[in-house]
Write an enzyme that holds these catalytic residues in place. Structure first.
Site, PDB file in Angstrom:
ATOM      1  N   TYR A 156       0.806  -1.237   0.000  1.00 38.12           N
ATOM      2  CA  TYR A 156       0.000   0.000   0.000  1.00 38.12           C
ATOM      3  C   TYR A 156       0.832   1.278   0.000  1.00 38.12           C
ATOM      4  O   TYR A 156       0.294   2.361  -0.185  1.00 38.12           O
ATOM      5  CB  TYR A 156      -0.953   0.006   1.209  1.00 38.12           C
ATOM      6  CG  TYR A 156      -2.239  -0.748   0.940  1.00 38.12           C
ATOM      7  CD1 TYR A 156      -2.228  -2.138   0.842  1.00 38.12           C
ATOM      8  CD2 TYR A 156      -3.446  -0.081   0.774  1.00 38.12           C
ATOM      9  CE1 TYR A 156      -3.389  -2.835   0.586  1.00 38.12           C
ATOM     10  CE2 TYR A 156      -4.618  -0.779   0.511  1.00 38.12           C
ATOM     11  CZ  TYR A 156      -4.590  -2.154   0.419  1.00 38.12           C
ATOM     12  OH  TYR A 156      -5.745  -2.834   0.158  1.00 38.12           O
ATOM     13  N   LYS A 171       2.512 -15.521   3.505  1.00 34.06           N
ATOM     14  CA  LYS A 171       2.808 -16.417   2.377  1.00 34.06           C
ATOM     15  C   LYS A 171       4.317 -16.622   2.417  1.00 34.06           C
ATOM     16  O   LYS A 171       5.052 -16.228   1.507  1.00 34.06           O
ATOM     17  CB  LYS A 171       2.324 -15.750   1.078  1.00 34.06           C
ATOM     18  CG  LYS A 171       2.434 -16.602  -0.162  1.00 34.06           C
ATOM     19  CD  LYS A 171       1.408 -17.710  -0.247  1.00 34.06           C
ATOM     20  CE  LYS A 171       1.670 -18.559  -1.487  1.00 34.06           C
ATOM     21  NZ  LYS A 171       0.812 -19.761  -1.537  1.00 34.06           N
ATOM     22  N   ASP A 228      -3.450 -18.516   1.328  1.00 29.77           N
ATOM     23  CA  ASP A 228      -4.363 -19.277   0.468  1.00 29.77           C
ATOM     24  C   ASP A 228      -5.113 -20.329   1.283  1.00 29.77           C
ATOM     25  O   ASP A 228      -6.319 -20.519   1.122  1.00 29.77           O
ATOM     26  CB  ASP A 228      -3.623 -19.878  -0.739  1.00 29.77           C
ATOM     27  CG  ASP A 228      -2.294 -20.554  -0.384  1.00 29.77           C
ATOM     28  OD1 ASP A 228      -1.853 -20.466   0.787  1.00 29.77           O
ATOM     29  OD2 ASP A 228      -1.703 -21.172  -1.282  1.00 29.77           O
ATOM     30  N   ASP A 257      -6.583  -6.931   3.558  1.00 29.67           N
ATOM     31  CA  ASP A 257      -7.645  -6.339   2.753  1.00 29.67           C
ATOM     32  C   ASP A 257      -8.498  -7.433   2.124  1.00 29.67           C
ATOM     33  O   ASP A 257      -9.731  -7.428   2.224  1.00 29.67           O
ATOM     34  CB  ASP A 257      -7.021  -5.456   1.663  1.00 29.67           C
ATOM     35  CG  ASP A 257      -8.076  -4.921   0.719  1.00 29.67           C
ATOM     36  OD1 ASP A 257      -9.090  -4.389   1.217  1.00 29.67           O
ATOM     37  OD2 ASP A 257      -7.902  -5.052  -0.510  1.00 29.67           O
ATOM     38  N   ASP A 293     -12.646  -8.979   3.238  1.00 32.21           N
ATOM     39  CA  ASP A 293     -13.858  -9.068   2.412  1.00 32.21           C
ATOM     40  C   ASP A 293     -14.442 -10.479   2.506  1.00 32.21           C
ATOM     41  O   ASP A 293     -15.655 -10.662   2.607  1.00 32.21           O
ATOM     42  CB  ASP A 293     -13.555  -8.726   0.944  1.00 32.21           C
ATOM     43  CG  ASP A 293     -13.764  -7.245   0.635  1.00 32.21           C
ATOM     44  OD1 ASP A 293     -13.730  -6.424   1.571  1.00 32.21           O
ATOM     45  OD2 ASP A 293     -13.965  -6.904  -0.559  1.00 32.21           O
TER      46      ASP A 293
HETATM   47  C1  IPM Z   1     -10.695  -1.303   2.570  1.00 32.19           C
HETATM   48  C2  IPM Z   1     -10.776  -0.779   1.176  1.00 32.19           C
HETATM   49  C3  IPM Z   1      -9.580   0.118   0.903  1.00 32.19           C
HETATM   50  C4  IPM Z   1      -8.348  -0.740   1.046  1.00 32.19           C
HETATM   51  C5  IPM Z   1      -9.589   0.812  -0.460  1.00 32.19           C
HETATM   52  C6  IPM Z   1     -10.858   1.589  -0.693  1.00 32.19           C
HETATM   53  C7  IPM Z   1      -8.376   1.686  -0.653  1.00 32.19           C
HETATM   54  O1  IPM Z   1     -10.876  -1.806   0.249  1.00 32.19           O
HETATM   55  O2  IPM Z   1     -10.689  -0.487   3.505  1.00 32.19           O
HETATM   56  O3  IPM Z   1     -10.652  -2.518   2.748  1.00 32.19           O
HETATM   57  O4  IPM Z   1      -7.914  -1.394   0.082  1.00 32.19           O
HETATM   58  O5  IPM Z   1      -7.776  -0.735   2.123  1.00 32.19           O
HETATM   59 MN    MN Z   2     -10.965  -3.754   1.176  1.00 33.27          MN
END
Ligand code: IPM
Ligand code: MN
Length: 336
Positions: free
Chosen positions: A131, A182, A215, A239, A243
């Site tokens: 990042y 990893k 993974d 990140d 999700d």
């Molecule tokens: C998150 C989002 C951000 C990230 C993006 C919007 C930059 O996906 O907070 O998870 O990748 O950190």
């Molecule tokens: Mn994210």
């Protein structure tokens, strides 16, 4: 109501784009229903503001944010602005400049195919890794184009994040931390993470440990999420994994997040994991629960854990309805 002195907390509110302002307004209503006194200041920032006058997050605006106790953010990003502009210029700028080095994302829910809930939290390093924006492009647009994207991992950055994970685990029932990386491919960064993890772990003999490749962790998130208590991982793995964590814990509409500066050298920032969802803006379809639970994380950090617990309890029972109806139902459960 909290039994302690009432204190006014100064909160900067960045509603942002799309559904951001809708869910943030509801989250603040719920905070107030829980009896917490917040003095809010609205900041008009995000893609829409950028399109209007070019401001993303000037140094002056950033510095004014330092005076607050916390920042509550809805969502930023609009389809009319190229990817990366607002993300890097606003969200990542706050994470880096305010040194929000821990991204804490709790996941409580029953994964599809499972009969009882899991309860784990991902501690994502939030200021380093891929990042940082290290790299560049050569010979752009030619067949010989080269793009590099570096990942920065410092001993200090890795250690403070891992240490936070162990401190957190020490306060939890199961007292367990899993390192996710990893190490079999990313041998340089992986080795730094692994050595640091083992050294910090030695200081916490009461906390159990495990290691998973990222993974494999994706499989376990779906098939065996109960194995996890606290997970610590790098910025990009965190990140992606969070999700997936949202998807197996009732959906991204419930996923909350805290961008923390545990050293408290400035305000921390709280935001739902979901984005601005421009397709449903103004329809009342946005679930405000992720924003409400993010506000609860803010209250934890502001020393209002009793109110935060009441909010979490109120969110645990599902509610249906529009954005504001869900907010009102949750607020009604808390108000005494
Ligand atoms: C998150 C989002 C951000 C990230 C993006 C919007 C930059 O996906 O907070 O998870 O990748 O950190
Ligand atoms: Mn994210």
């Amino acid at each position: 109501m909290t039994g302690t002195d009432t204190q006014t907390h100064k909160v900067a509110v960045i509603g942002g784009d799309g559904i951001g302002p809708e869910v943030t307004a509801v989250a603040l209503d719920v905070v107030r229903a829980a009896g917490v006194d917040v003095a809010t200041t609205d900041y008009d920032l995000g893609g829409a503001r950028y399109l209007r006058d070019g401001e993303i997050l000037s140094d002056e605006t950033l510095n004014s944010l330092r005076a607050f106790d916390a920042i509550l953010l809805g969502a930023v990003g609009t389809p009319d602005v190229p990817p990366g502009v607002i993300e890097r210029g606003l969200l990542l700028k706050m994470r880096f400049e305010l040194d929000l080095y821990v991204n804490q994302r709790p996941f409580v829910g029953t994964a599809p195919g499972h009969s009882h809930p899991h309860d784990f939290v991902v501690i994502r390093e939030n200021t380093e890794g891929p990042y940082v924006g290290e790299g560049g492009v050569l010979r752009r647009g030619t067949p010989h184009e080269v793009a590099t994207q570096g990942s920065v991992n410092t001993r200090m950055g890795v250690e403070r994040c891992i240490r936070y994970a162990f401190e957190l685990a020490s306060t939890r029932d199961r007292k367990h931390v899993t390192l996710v990386h990893k190490t079999n491919v990313l041998t340089f960064a992986g080795n730094l993470w692994e050595r640091t993890f083992n050294e910090v772990a030695a200081e916490y003999p009461q906390v159990g440990t495990a290691y998973n490749h990222v993974d494999a962790a994706c499989i376990y998130f779906v098939q065996d999420p109960h194995r996890y208590d606290v997970i610590v991982t790098d910025n990009l793995f965190g990140d992606i994994l969070t999700d997936l964590g949202g998807a197996v814990s009732g959906g991204i509409g419930l996923a909350s997040s805290a961008n923390l500066n545990p050293a408290r050298t400035g305000p921390s920032m709280f935001e739902p994991v979901h984005g601005s969802a421009p397709d449903i803006v103004g329809t009342g379809k946005a679930n405000p629960t992720a924003a409400i639970l993010s506000a609860a994380l803010m209250l934890d950090f502001l020393g209002e854990s009793a109110a935060a617990d009441r909010i979490r309890t109120a969110c645990a029972e599902p509610v249906s309805g529009s954005t504001t109806e869900i907010g009102r139902a949750i607020a009604a459960r808390i108000s005494v």
